[in-house]
Design a protein around this motif. Structure first.
Motif, mmCIF file in Angstrom:
data_model
loop_
_atom_site.group_PDB
_atom_site.id
_atom_site.type_symbol
_atom_site.label_atom_id
_atom_site.label_comp_id
_atom_site.label_asym_id
_atom_site.label_seq_id
_atom_site.Cartn_x
_atom_site.Cartn_y
_atom_site.Cartn_z
ATOM 1 N N ALA A 22 0.831 -1.209 0.000
ATOM 2 C CA ALA A 22 0.000 0.000 0.000
ATOM 3 C C ALA A 22 0.865 1.260 0.000
ATOM 4 N N GLN A 23 1.908 1.216 0.829
ATOM 5 C CA GLN A 23 2.794 2.390 0.872
ATOM 6 C C GLN A 23 3.532 2.560 -0.450
ATOM 7 N N GLY A 24 3.931 1.459 -1.075
ATOM 8 C CA GLY A 24 4.604 1.552 -2.362
ATOM 9 C C GLY A 24 3.707 2.149 -3.429
ATOM 10 N N VAL A 25 2.461 1.708 -3.483
ATOM 11 C CA VAL A 25 1.519 2.259 -4.463
ATOM 12 C C VAL A 25 1.297 3.747 -4.197
ATOM 13 N N ALA A 26 1.178 4.110 -2.927
ATOM 14 C CA ALA A 26 0.982 5.517 -2.581
ATOM 15 C C ALA A 26 2.177 6.361 -3.007
ATOM 16 N N ASN A 27 3.379 5.838 -2.842
ATOM 17 C CA ASN A 27 4.578 6.583 -3.234
ATOM 18 C C ASN A 27 4.702 6.721 -4.739
ATOM 19 N N VAL A 28 4.171 5.738 -5.482
ATOM 20 C CA VAL A 28 4.187 5.845 -6.942
ATOM 21 C C VAL A 28 3.172 6.882 -7.410
ATOM 22 N N MET A 29 2.017 6.933 -6.779
ATOM 23 C CA MET A 29 0.937 7.791 -7.241
ATOM 24 C C MET A 29 1.013 9.225 -6.708
ATOM 25 N N SER A 30 1.514 9.398 -5.482
ATOM 26 C CA SER A 30 1.453 10.730 -4.865
ATOM 27 C C SER A 30 2.219 11.806 -5.639
ATOM 28 N N PRO A 31 3.397 11.514 -6.248
ATOM 29 C CA PRO A 31 4.073 12.587 -6.997
ATOM 30 C C PRO A 31 3.276 13.090 -8.196
ATOM 31 N N LEU A 32 2.355 12.267 -8.708
ATOM 32 C CA LEU A 32 1.540 12.693 -9.844
ATOM 33 C C LEU A 32 0.596 13.821 -9.460
ATOM 34 N N PHE A 33 0.367 13.992 -8.157
ATOM 35 C CA PHE A 33 -0.540 15.029 -7.673
ATOM 36 C C PHE A 33 0.173 16.026 -6.767
ATOM 37 N N GLY A 34 1.502 16.108 -6.914
ATOM 38 C CA GLY A 34 2.267 17.078 -6.129
ATOM 39 C C GLY A 34 2.682 16.586 -4.765
ATOM 40 N N GLY A 35 2.489 15.306 -4.474
ATOM 41 C CA GLY A 35 2.866 14.767 -3.169
ATOM 42 C C GLY A 35 4.338 14.385 -3.113
ATOM 43 N N LEU A 36 4.797 14.044 -1.918
ATOM 44 C CA LEU A 36 6.179 13.639 -1.695
ATOM 45 C C LEU A 36 6.230 12.172 -1.279
#
Length: 254
Positions: free
Chosen positions: A1-15
């Motif tokens: 779950a954390q890996g998927v979140a880290n892949v997706m979050s930069p697409l929306f300005g996340g870190l």
């Protein structure tokens, strides 16, 4: 779950973030430089879990604790603390709060708090540089010494400029200089007339640039730094490190 979140979050300005960086830090300190190092590390852990788990359970916990203590000590970057203590109350507060939260709360909480405090400090520094003042004849006359139109560039000197706040997140902009360092003349001037804010990360980037230039037999001259950047440079003893003779108040004396 954390890996998927880290892949997706930069697409929306996340870190991308992690709750534990001990393995990554150990990997880097062991010489890992590419994603392949992380892959090998992951495969090794998987093999241990699948084939050596019955043996691993016999490892004494004090041994694992000692290993973690050494890893934690090596991650501390204790040599950076004296530099932080010279940078002013606000950076010291951010570092101290993050450090205490790491020890007494949780690393994830500490990272979140540190990022929020750093962002607030960034906003404060940027807004504090906004000024409103009257244009007077004295102001116009004082600007002649900084004018690029009325002052020819010094011969044998390559001049670069920093325009705007030079804070964390912008330090890679200096790559435009370091990428061509071997083709530069003996003297490189960094014009800071329009750099209205500087933080410790930006200052370390400028110091690293100065050290790289000096190592290549070149000199760095800083031209026309403003009040806040100059104050930070003096607090951090950077002016002494650079040499007061390499600090020019304007183009005419640079």
């Amino acid at each position: 779950a954390q890996g998927v979140a880290n892949v997706m979050s930069p697409l929306f300005g996340g870190l991308p973030a992690t709750g534990a960086i001990a393995r990554t830090a150990t990997n880097i300190r062991s010489g890992g430089k590419t994603p392949v190092a992380g892959m090998i590390h992951a495969v090794t852990l998987l093999a241990i879990l699948l084939f050596a788990a019955p043996l691993a359970k016999h490892i004494p916990l004090p041994v694992l604790a000692a290993i973690l203590m050494v890893v934690a000590y090596n991650m501390g970057e204790w040599s950076e603390i004296p530099e932080i203590l010279k940078s002013g109350k606000a950076p010291i507060s951010v570092w101290l709060i993050t450090f205490l939260l790491t020890v007494f709360a949780d690393l994830t909480v500490a990272v979140e708090a540190g990022m929020i405090l750093a962002a607030l400090l960034y906003i404060r520094r940027v807004t504090s540089t906004t000024t409103v003042g009257e244009v007077t004849p004295d102001y116009i006359e004082a600007g002649f010494a900084h004018s690029l139109q009325t002052n020819p560039l010094p011969e044998g000197v390559r001049v670069f400029r920093i325009h705007g706040p030079f804070l964390f997140g912008a330090t890679d902009k200096l790559d435009v200089i370091t990428d061509q360092i071997e083709s530069l003349p003996k003297v490189v001037m960094l014009r800071l007339r329009n750099m209205n804010a500087l933080d410790t990360t930006g200052l370390k980037a400028i110091q690293s640039l100065a050290d790289q230039l000096h190592a290549s037999g070149r000199h760095l001259v800083l031209c026309a730094p403003r009040h806040q950047p100059l104050t930070l440079m003096r607090q951090a003893d950077f002016v002494a490190h650079l040499g007061a003779e390499n600090l020019a108040p304007d183009l005419t004396t640079g």
